[in-house]
Scaffold this active site. Structure first.
Site, PDB file in Angstrom:
ATOM      1  N   SER A  54       0.831  -1.215   0.000  1.00  0.00           N
ATOM      2  CA  SER A  54       0.000   0.000   0.000  1.00  0.00           C
ATOM      3  C   SER A  54       0.866   1.266   0.000  1.00  0.00           C
ATOM      4  CB  SER A  54      -0.978   0.009   1.183  1.00  0.00           C
ATOM      5  OG  SER A  54      -0.299   0.185   2.396  1.00  0.00           O
ATOM      6  N   ASN A  55       2.032   1.206   0.615  1.00  0.00           N
ATOM      7  CA  ASN A  55       2.919   2.377   0.556  1.00  0.00           C
ATOM      8  C   ASN A  55       3.460   2.572  -0.857  1.00  0.00           C
ATOM      9  OD1 ASN A  55       3.461   3.877   3.175  1.00  0.00           O
ATOM     10  ND2 ASN A  55       3.511   1.749   3.869  1.00  0.00           N
TER      11      ASN A  55
ATOM     12  N   ASN B 151      13.535   4.064   3.947  1.00  0.00           N
ATOM     13  CA  ASN B 151      12.651   3.050   4.533  1.00  0.00           C
ATOM     14  C   ASN B 151      11.535   3.764   5.282  1.00  0.00           C
ATOM     15  OD1 ASN B 151      11.825   0.417   5.434  1.00  0.00           O
ATOM     16  ND2 ASN B 151      12.679   0.908   7.439  1.00  0.00           N
TER      17      ASN B 151
ATOM     18  N   HIS C 161       9.014   3.074   8.617  1.00  0.00           N
ATOM     19  CA  HIS C 161       8.844   2.193   9.777  1.00  0.00           C
ATOM     20  C   HIS C 161       7.612   2.658  10.562  1.00  0.00           C
ATOM     21  CE1 HIS C 161       9.996  -0.626  12.853  1.00  0.00           C
ATOM     22  NE2 HIS C 161       9.732   0.316  13.750  1.00  0.00           N
TER      23      HIS C 161
ATOM     24  N   ASP D 160      16.372  -0.227  11.437  1.00  0.00           N
ATOM     25  CA  ASP D 160      15.394   0.759  11.894  1.00  0.00           C
ATOM     26  C   ASP D 160      16.046   1.958  12.589  1.00  0.00           C
ATOM     27  OD1 ASP D 160      13.349  -0.758  10.806  1.00  0.00           O
ATOM     28  OD2 ASP D 160      13.004  -1.864  12.650  1.00  0.00           O
TER      29      ASP D 160
ATOM     30  N   GLU E 202       1.286   6.975   6.994  1.00  0.00           N
ATOM     31  CA  GLU E 202       2.413   6.483   6.178  1.00  0.00           C
ATOM     32  C   GLU E 202       2.205   6.899   4.727  1.00  0.00           C
ATOM     33  OE1 GLU E 202       3.687   2.395   6.690  1.00  0.00           O
ATOM     34  OE2 GLU E 202       2.762   2.282   8.656  1.00  0.00           O
TER      35      GLU E 202
HETATM   36  C1  GAR Z   1       3.933  -0.764   6.663  1.00  0.00           C
HETATM   37  O1  GAR Z   1       3.181  -0.489   7.810  1.00  0.00           O
HETATM   38  C2  GAR Z   1       5.391  -0.435   6.891  1.00  0.00           C
HETATM   39  O2  GAR Z   1       5.578   0.684   7.719  1.00  0.00           O
HETATM   40  C3  GAR Z   1       5.880  -1.692   7.574  1.00  0.00           C
HETATM   41  O3  GAR Z   1       5.254  -2.733   6.875  1.00  0.00           O
HETATM   42  C4  GAR Z   1       3.982  -2.270   6.383  1.00  0.00           C
HETATM   43  C5  GAR Z   1       3.913  -2.578   4.912  1.00  0.00           C
HETATM   44  O4  GAR Z   1       2.652  -2.263   4.391  1.00  0.00           O
HETATM   45  N1  GAR Z   1       7.296  -1.786   7.513  1.00  0.00           N
HETATM   46  C6  GAR Z   1       8.047  -2.280   8.498  1.00  0.00           C
HETATM   47  O5  GAR Z   1       7.593  -2.735   9.519  1.00  0.00           O
HETATM   48  C7  GAR Z   1       9.550  -2.234   8.248  1.00  0.00           C
HETATM   49  N2  GAR Z   1      10.279  -2.353   9.453  1.00  0.00           N
HETATM   50  P1  GAR Z   1       2.447  -2.065   2.829  1.00  0.00           P
HETATM   51  O6  GAR Z   1       3.039  -3.308   2.170  1.00  0.00           O
HETATM   52  O7  GAR Z   1       0.963  -2.008   2.659  1.00  0.00           O
HETATM   53  O8  GAR Z   1       3.157  -0.812   2.413  1.00  0.00           O
END
Ligand code: GAR
Length: 204
Positions: free
Chosen positions: A9-10, A99, A101, A137, A166
């Site tokens: 989604s990001n 990145n 987080h 991180d 995010e």
């Molecule tokens: C997001 O919440 C991101 O911040 C987290 O994984 C999710 C991915 O969602 N990342 C971490 O925890 C990295 N340490 P997405 O695939 O829908 O973007």
């Protein structure tokens, strides 16, 4: 160049909000990463470098670097990429590896950040975009968004509130980078040009 492991989604937020930036490719480390389908539907080259196909982290990362280098991207964006990257990889992309987080770093590095935030009883939680360094991180903070922790919140409700932020801050950070506006001085990131806040506060 965007690296994903799952939903993506990001990645989607960046694709939609960073136009006219060209996404060189999306790479997933798992063929079943749902985000790969979105990329293909948008006509973005989507590749898989399966970490399970390699005997070691080093060989996986060599293959990953080779796939990245074929596209010669200006920036490598980790968007829910759930593999820890080794020092050689991180050094190679130092200063052009971002990145996101799901916590207000340096609080709650690692996994299960929303559950741990609830258990700790914090009243404010959030997310952070940072340059990647060898320490997991950690790394110079580009932008953060804070959300309130509300009575009755669950891991899911808090996670959804954070995720919405995010999707706001990651495209902003990517645009700043691509516009050449990010300067890092002794670990502190500043945005050059007109003053824009490097934080967002979500209303309760
Ligand atoms: C997001 O919440 C991101 O911040 C987290 O994984 C999710 C991915 O969602 N990342 C971490 O925890 C990295 N340490 P997405 O695939 O829908 O973007």
């Amino acid at each position: 160049m965007i690296l994903i492991s799952g939903r993506g989604s990001n990645m989607q937020a960046i694709v939609e909000r960073c136009a006219p930036a060209r996404i060189a490719a999306v790479i997933g480390n798992r063929a079943e990463a749902a985000g790969l389908r979105f990329a293909r539907e948008r006509g973005i080259p989507a590749e898989v470098v399966e970490h399970r196909d390699f005997p070691s982290r080093a060989t996986f990362e060599q293959a990953l670097s080779a796939a990245i280098e074929r596209k010669r991207p200006d920036l490598v964006v980790l968007a829910g990429f759930m593999r820890v990257l080794g020092e050689a990889f991180v050094q190679r992309y130092e200063g052009r590896l971002l990145n996101i987080h799901p916590s207000l770093l340096p609080a709650f590095p690692g996994l299960n950040t929303h559950r741990r935030a609830l258990e700790a009883g914090v009243k404010v939680h959030g997310c952070t975009v940072h340059f990647v360094t060898a320490a997991v991180d950690h790394g110079p903070i580009v932008i953060q968004a804070a959300v309130p922790v509300l009575a009755g919140d669950t891991e899911e409700s808090l996670g959804a509130r954070v995720l919405a932020q995010e999707h706001r801050i990651y495209p902003l950070a990517v645009r700043w980078f691509l516009d050449g506006r990010l300067a890092v001085d002794r670990g502190i990131v500043r945005v050059r040009g007109e003053c824009e806040p490097q934080f967002l506060l979500a209303p309760p």
